[in-house]
Motif scaffolding. Structure first.
Motif, PDB file in Angstrom:
ATOM      1  N   LEU A 238       3.392   1.029   0.146  1.00 58.97           N
ATOM      2  CA  LEU A 238       2.962   0.457   1.436  1.00 58.97           C
ATOM      3  C   LEU A 238       4.092  -0.068   2.323  1.00 58.97           C
ATOM      4  CD1 LEU A 238       0.012  -1.658  -0.079  1.00 58.97           C
ATOM      5  CD2 LEU A 238      -0.142   0.629   0.905  1.00 58.97           C
ATOM      6  N   LYS A 239       5.352  -0.002   1.837  1.00 57.03           N
ATOM      7  CA  LYS A 239       6.434  -0.718   2.531  1.00 57.03           C
ATOM      8  C   LYS A 239       6.693  -0.226   3.952  1.00 57.03           C
ATOM      9  CE  LYS A 239       8.758  -1.961  -1.715  1.00 57.03           C
ATOM     10  NZ  LYS A 239       9.979  -1.946  -2.509  1.00 57.03           N
ATOM     11  N   ARG A 240       6.637   1.074   4.143  1.00 54.75           N
ATOM     12  CA  ARG A 240       6.951   1.613   5.476  1.00 54.75           C
ATOM     13  C   ARG A 240       5.782   1.388   6.422  1.00 54.75           C
ATOM     14  NH1 ARG A 240       9.330   7.359   5.339  1.00 54.75           N
ATOM     15  NH2 ARG A 240      10.058   6.681   7.374  1.00 54.75           N
ATOM     16  N   GLN A 241       4.579   1.507   5.898  1.00 52.03           N
ATOM     17  CA  GLN A 241       3.373   1.302   6.714  1.00 52.03           C
ATOM     18  C   GLN A 241       3.270  -0.168   7.148  1.00 52.03           C
ATOM     19  OE1 GLN A 241      -0.123   2.525   4.547  1.00 52.03           O
ATOM     20  NE2 GLN A 241      -1.486   2.019   6.238  1.00 52.03           N
ATOM     21  N   ALA A 242       3.591  -1.094   6.227  1.00 54.65           N
ATOM     22  CA  ALA A 242       3.477  -2.531   6.529  1.00 54.65           C
ATOM     23  C   ALA A 242       4.452  -2.943   7.633  1.00 54.65           C
ATOM     24  CB  ALA A 242       3.732  -3.348   5.265  1.00 54.65           C
ATOM     25  N   PHE A 243       5.577  -2.220   7.726  1.00 51.83           N
ATOM     26  CA  PHE A 243       6.564  -2.502   8.775  1.00 51.83           C
ATOM     27  C   PHE A 243       5.923  -2.401  10.169  1.00 51.83           C
ATOM     28  CE2 PHE A 243       9.722  -0.680  11.727  1.00 51.83           C
ATOM     29  CZ  PHE A 243      10.628  -1.735  11.779  1.00 51.83           C
ATOM     30  N   GLN A 244       4.939  -1.484  10.299  1.00 51.21           N
ATOM     31  CA  GLN A 244       4.275  -1.266  11.602  1.00 51.21           C
ATOM     32  C   GLN A 244       3.390  -2.448  11.999  1.00 51.21           C
ATOM     33  OE1 GLN A 244       5.189   1.461  13.076  1.00 51.21           O
ATOM     34  NE2 GLN A 244       6.184   2.319  11.252  1.00 51.21           N
ATOM     35  N   TRP A 245       3.008  -3.271  11.033  1.00 46.87           N
ATOM     36  CA  TRP A 245       1.988  -4.293  11.290  1.00 46.87           C
ATOM     37  C   TRP A 245       2.562  -5.627  11.771  1.00 46.87           C
ATOM     38  CZ3 TRP A 245       0.694  -9.091   9.138  1.00 46.87           C
ATOM     39  CH2 TRP A 245      -0.589  -9.568   9.452  1.00 46.87           C
ATOM     40  N   VAL A 246       3.788  -5.963  11.310  1.00 50.53           N
ATOM     41  CA  VAL A 246       4.305  -7.316  11.558  1.00 50.53           C
ATOM     42  C   VAL A 246       4.637  -7.554  13.030  1.00 50.53           C
ATOM     43  CG1 VAL A 246       5.145  -7.826   9.242  1.00 50.53           C
ATOM     44  CG2 VAL A 246       6.615  -6.548  10.819  1.00 50.53           C
ATOM     45  N   ASP A 247       4.601  -8.849  13.443  1.00 51.78           N
ATOM     46  CA  ASP A 247       4.917  -9.195  14.828  1.00 51.78           C
ATOM     47  C   ASP A 247       6.405  -9.023  15.105  1.00 51.78           C
ATOM     48  OD1 ASP A 247       2.291 -10.029  15.522  1.00 51.78           O
ATOM     49  OD2 ASP A 247       2.610 -11.846  14.334  1.00 51.78           O
ATOM     50  N   LYS A 248       7.228  -9.340  14.085  1.00 45.70           N
ATOM     51  CA  LYS A 248       8.673  -9.280  14.258  1.00 45.70           C
ATOM     52  C   LYS A 248       9.287  -8.863  12.932  1.00 45.70           C
ATOM     53  CE  LYS A 248      12.375 -12.105  15.935  1.00 45.70           C
ATOM     54  NZ  LYS A 248      12.986 -13.381  15.860  1.00 45.70           N
ATOM     55  N   ALA A 249      10.447  -8.215  12.995  1.00 50.14           N
ATOM     56  CA  ALA A 249      11.110  -7.833  11.741  1.00 50.14           C
ATOM     57  C   ALA A 249      12.562  -8.292  11.782  1.00 50.14           C
ATOM     58  CB  ALA A 249      11.049  -6.317  11.549  1.00 50.14           C
ATOM     59  N   THR A 250      13.111  -8.650  10.634  1.00 52.87           N
ATOM     60  CA  THR A 250      14.526  -9.034  10.567  1.00 52.87           C
ATOM     61  C   THR A 250      15.378  -7.788  10.796  1.00 52.87           C
ATOM     62  OG1 THR A 250      14.593  -8.589   8.208  1.00 52.87           O
ATOM     63  CG2 THR A 250      14.071 -10.862   8.862  1.00 52.87           C
ATOM     64  N   GLN A 251      16.684  -8.016  11.026  1.00 54.73           N
ATOM     65  CA  GLN A 251      17.560  -6.875  11.303  1.00 54.73           C
ATOM     66  C   GLN A 251      17.581  -5.894  10.112  1.00 54.73           C
ATOM     67  OE1 GLN A 251      21.867  -7.201  11.294  1.00 54.73           O
ATOM     68  NE2 GLN A 251      21.880  -6.408  13.384  1.00 54.73           N
ATOM     69  N   ARG A 252      17.667  -6.453   8.876  1.00 55.34           N
ATOM     70  CA  ARG A 252      17.745  -5.549   7.721  1.00 55.34           C
ATOM     71  C   ARG A 252      16.427  -4.768   7.548  1.00 55.34           C
ATOM     72  NH1 ARG A 252      18.728 -10.358   3.271  1.00 55.34           N
ATOM     73  NH2 ARG A 252      16.712 -11.358   3.471  1.00 55.34           N
ATOM     74  N   ALA A 253      15.308  -5.379   7.942  1.00 53.82           N
ATOM     75  CA  ALA A 253      14.027  -4.667   7.860  1.00 53.82           C
ATOM     76  C   ALA A 253      13.959  -3.581   8.935  1.00 53.82           C
ATOM     77  CB  ALA A 253      12.873  -5.651   8.018  1.00 53.82           C
TER      78      ALA A 253
ATOM     79  N   PRO B  41      -3.482   2.566   0.910  1.00 51.90           N
ATOM     80  CA  PRO B  41      -2.911   2.647   2.263  1.00 51.90           C
ATOM     81  C   PRO B  41      -3.959   2.552   3.377  1.00 51.90           C
ATOM     82  CG  PRO B  41      -1.854   4.251   0.839  1.00 51.90           C
ATOM     83  CD  PRO B  41      -2.948   3.629   0.023  1.00 51.90           C
ATOM     84  N   GLU B  42      -5.141   3.164   3.183  1.00 50.46           N
ATOM     85  CA  GLU B  42      -6.162   3.171   4.248  1.00 50.46           C
ATOM     86  C   GLU B  42      -6.667   1.749   4.546  1.00 50.46           C
ATOM     87  OE1 GLU B  42      -7.141   5.181   1.104  1.00 50.46           O
ATOM     88  OE2 GLU B  42      -5.335   6.078   1.912  1.00 50.46           O
ATOM     89  N   ALA B  43      -6.540   0.839   3.582  1.00 48.91           N
ATOM     90  CA  ALA B  43      -7.085  -0.519   3.759  1.00 48.91           C
ATOM     91  C   ALA B  43      -5.989  -1.537   4.097  1.00 48.91           C
ATOM     92  CB  ALA B  43      -7.800  -0.945   2.475  1.00 48.91           C
TER      93      ALA B  43
END
Ligand code: NAP
Length: 278
Positions: free
Chosen positions: A64-79, A40-42
């Motif tokens: 890592l799924k919840r943490q990765a959500f914070q990184w993306v530029d945009k997320a789909t509705q289901r995400a 997670p730290e990396a």
């Protein structure tokens, strides 16, 4: 050649490289897909590096799924509903789109294998981690009679319910349950979305929760799913399933979004069962 990767920790068990290479062969696509261990730290550093290297897409697995959500530029509705992603697609511009295909994979597997619909069913969801976040919106979209969430750490189950109750509480009975009241309830389906099996830990479940009317589904597969499924078989559960079909279904949905082609999941699922002897 287009490059893809799956990241997580642990990752050596991941079947995603096998599945995506099988899909690529089946649909005559040229691609390379690798598994990379990431703590997670990396995570953010690794995602930026993969973006720089012009990787076309990434799958994300536990934890890592919840943490990765914070990184993306945009997320789909289901995400956005799940607040967790299991895949990223990079556009030509470099922008990253996060998506969650776990829910659709789970629902499609239930339907494909058993013709089982969650409509009006009483659902007990065990776990409140990334997988539970991913499948809960898809479960709620099927209009179950009610969803009860049980988690070892009750505060996390509460957080999950709070996240969803604004949008869905009017439609269904979404609640957190303590161990005591779970014992007294009756369910149509038990979904094990905990990582107890994969960590070889004991999942403390009241034995009589499983009875001949109950359908049991474990999101994990192989040895990790054995304790839960053996318990289900011993109690003569109505039917039971591991999560291998879901794994292939969610991968097929990622593949379709990346490559624009829907692969046939059945031959790949059969190859996997043969390979794993399950
Ligand atoms: P995660 O985010 O790390 O969450 C783990 C969950 O399991 C938490 O709710 C945790 O409770 C609970 N847990 C861990 N050890 C436990 C134990 N000994 N007893 C009871 N509960 C325990 O992991 P995840 O991403 O949600 O993944 C969960 C499982 O689903 C994994 O086995 C994964 O392989 C599987 N999965 C399968 C698919 C598929 O396509 N088939 C897709 C996604 C996930 P606390 O909150 O108390 O820590």
């Amino acid at each position: 050649m287009d490059y893809y990767a799956v990241i997580g920790n642990p990752i050596s068990h991941s079947l995603s490289p096998f599945i995506h290479h099988a899909f690529a062969k089946q649909t005559q696509q040229q691609l390379k897909y690798e598994a990379i261990q990431v703590v997670p730290e990396a995570l953010f550093k690794m995602l930026s590096w993969l973006k720089e290297k012009k990787v076309r897409g990434i799958n994300i697995t536990l934890p890592l799924k919840r943490q990765a959500f914070q990184w993306v530029d945009k997320a789909t509705q289901r995400a956005r509903h799940a607040q967790a992603i299991n895949m990223i697609k990079f556009l030509e511009s470099g922008r990253s789109i996060g998506d969650n295909t776990d829910g659709v994979g789970f629902i499609r597997d239930l339907d494909r294998q058993f013709g089982f619909s969650l409509k009006n069913k009483k659902v007990l969801l065990l776990g409140a981690g990334g997988a539970a976040h991913g499948i809960l919106p898809a479960i709620l979209n099927e209009f179950p009679h009610g969803v009860t969430i049980w988690n070892r750490t009750e505060s996390r189950a509460r957080e999950l319910v709070n996240q969803f109750s604004l949008q869905w509480s009017h439609a269904i009975d979404l609640r957190v349950d303590s161990n005591q009241s779970v014992q007294a309830s009756h369910f149509d389906i038990l979904i094990n979305a905990t990582s107890a099996g994969i960590k070889k830990e004991h999942l403390m479940l009241p034995a009589h929760l499983i009875n001949p009317d109950v359908f049991c589904y474990d999101l994990s597969y192989g040895d990790a799913a054995s304790p839960f499924l053996e318990c289900a078989k011993k109690a003569h559960a109505r039917a039971c399933s591991d999560g291998l079909g879901m794994l292939v279904e969610q991968a097929a949905e990622s593949f379709r979004e990346w490559r624009g082609i829907q692969p046939d999941i059945q031959p790949v699922l059969e190859q996997l069962r043969k390979k794993l002897k399950i």
